[in-house]
Design a protein around this motif. Structure first.
Motif, PDB file in Angstrom:
ATOM      1  N   HIS A  27     -12.268  11.240 -45.303  1.00  0.00           N
ATOM      2  CA  HIS A  27     -10.913  10.543 -44.829  1.00  0.00           C
ATOM      3  C   HIS A  27     -10.432   9.883 -46.158  1.00  0.00           C
ATOM      4  CE1 HIS A  27      -8.298   7.792 -42.872  1.00  0.00           C
ATOM      5  NE2 HIS A  27      -8.534   8.486 -42.044  1.00  0.00           N
ATOM      6  N   PRO A  59      -1.728  10.243 -49.239  1.00  0.00           N
ATOM      7  CA  PRO A  59      -0.974   9.953 -48.187  1.00  0.00           C
ATOM      8  C   PRO A  59      -1.120   8.449 -47.950  1.00  0.00           C
ATOM      9  CG  PRO A  59      -3.619  10.433 -47.804  1.00  0.00           C
ATOM     10  CD  PRO A  59      -3.095  10.594 -49.540  1.00  0.00           C
ATOM     11  N   ILE A  64      -0.379  13.260 -44.304  1.00  0.00           N
ATOM     12  CA  ILE A  64      -1.608  13.763 -44.683  1.00  0.00           C
ATOM     13  C   ILE A  64      -1.348  14.597 -45.812  1.00  0.00           C
ATOM     14  CG2 ILE A  64      -2.411  14.412 -42.161  1.00  0.00           C
ATOM     15  CD1 ILE A  64      -1.281  17.276 -42.358  1.00  0.00           C
ATOM     16  N   VAL A 105      -5.964  20.943 -44.464  1.00  0.00           N
ATOM     17  CA  VAL A 105      -5.784  19.508 -44.987  1.00  0.00           C
ATOM     18  C   VAL A 105      -6.876  18.800 -45.993  1.00  0.00           C
ATOM     19  CG1 VAL A 105      -6.002  17.223 -43.767  1.00  0.00           C
ATOM     20  CG2 VAL A 105      -4.786  19.052 -42.513  1.00  0.00           C
ATOM     21  N   VAL A 108      -6.340  12.470 -45.442  1.00  0.00           N
ATOM     22  CA  VAL A 108      -5.643  11.970 -44.140  1.00  0.00           C
ATOM     23  C   VAL A 108      -5.300  10.362 -44.652  1.00  0.00           C
ATOM     24  CG1 VAL A 108      -6.054  13.727 -42.681  1.00  0.00           C
ATOM     25  CG2 VAL A 108      -7.408  11.554 -42.783  1.00  0.00           C
ATOM     26  N   HIS A 137       1.817  13.738 -40.133  1.00  0.00           N
ATOM     27  CA  HIS A 137       0.976  14.384 -39.357  1.00  0.00           C
ATOM     28  C   HIS A 137       1.580  14.960 -38.131  1.00  0.00           C
ATOM     29  CE1 HIS A 137       0.704  10.773 -37.035  1.00  0.00           C
ATOM     30  NE2 HIS A 137      -0.060  11.314 -36.205  1.00  0.00           N
TER      31      HIS A 137
END
Length: 189
Positions: A27, A59, A64, A105, A108, A137
Motif C-alpha cells: 500500500h 497517489p 491510484i 495497480v 494506492v 480509483h
C-alpha cells in the motif's frame, strides 16, 4: 530532452532503466518502491507528440497509480493534438496526452479499498500516454481475465458513453434496448 513522434503505447525498452527500482506490492502508506521517472507523451509543442521523461506520480487520497501496459488512441486525442499545435495556429499549451489505459495497480492512496496493488484495471483519465498513470480509483474497472491489456484499454470511454446514453434516455434494468454495432476478425495473413 529529446522530442520525436511515438505511438500511444510506450514500450518498456524506451524507459530509462537507470532510474528504476522494483515495484513493491504494498500500500502507498508503506512507501512502495517505484521508478523516480517515466516516459510520457506530451502535446502542444508541434504537430506530433513529444517523448519526455517525467516524474512518476504519487497517489493522493482516493487515487491510484497504474503501471500502464497499453493505451488507446481515440478522436479526442487527435483533436487535442491539432488544437494545441503552435505550428498551425494552435494554443501551444503543453499537456500530457492520452485518456484511456489498462495495466496493473502499482500503488494506492489513502482511503482506497479497491482496487488493490497488483490488480489488472482499465480506466480513463487525462495523461494516460505514460508508463505510470495517476487516476481516481472510481474511474477504473477490473479487466476480465479473458481480455488482454490491448483490448481492455479501448473500452472505458465507449462503456461510459453507452451507460450515459442509457441513463439519459431513462432506461432501467429489464427494459429492451437495440444496440447496433459490427465487428469482424482480422484478415488472414
Amino acid at each position: 530532452m529529446s522530442e520525436r513522434p511515438l505511438s500511444p503505447i510506450v514500450p518498456d525498452d524506451q524507459f530509462n532503466a537507470a532510474h528504476t527500482q522494483p515495484v513493491s506490492r504494498t500500500h502507498a502508506k508503506e512507501e512502495p518502491l517505484m521508478p523516480e521517472t517515466m516516459t510520457a507523451l506530451f502535446g502542444g509543442t508541434g504537430p506530433d507528440w513529444a517523448v519526455r521523461q517525467a516524474p512518476v506520480p504519487q497517489p493522493g487520497p482516493g487515487q491510484i497509480v497504474v503501471r500502464a501496459r497499453a493505451a488507446a488512441l481515440n478522436n479526442a486525442d487527435a483533436s487535442m493534438l491539432a488544437a494545441a499545435d503552435p505550428t498551425s495556429g494552435g494554443t501551444g499549451k503543453e499537456y500530457r496526452a492520452g485518456y484511456e489505459f489498462a495495466g496493473e495497480v502499482a500503488a494506492v492512496g489513502d482511503g482506497v479499498g479497491a482496487p488493490v496493488v497488483g490488480e489488472r484495471v482499465m480506466g480513463t483519465t487525462p495523461g494516460s500516454f505514460a508508463q505510470y498513470v495517476l487516476a481516481d480509483h472510481r474511474h477504473v474497472l477490473p479487466v476480465p481475465d479473458e481480455l488482454a491489456h490491448e483490448e481492455a484499454c479501448a473500452l472505458p470511454t465507449g462503456l461510459l458513453t453507452e451507460h450515459g446514453a442509457l441513463m439519459t434516455a431513462g432506461f432501467r434494468a429489464g427494459q429492451p434496448v437495440l444496440i447496433t454495432g459490427a465487428t469482424c476478425p482480422a484478415p488472414p495473413g
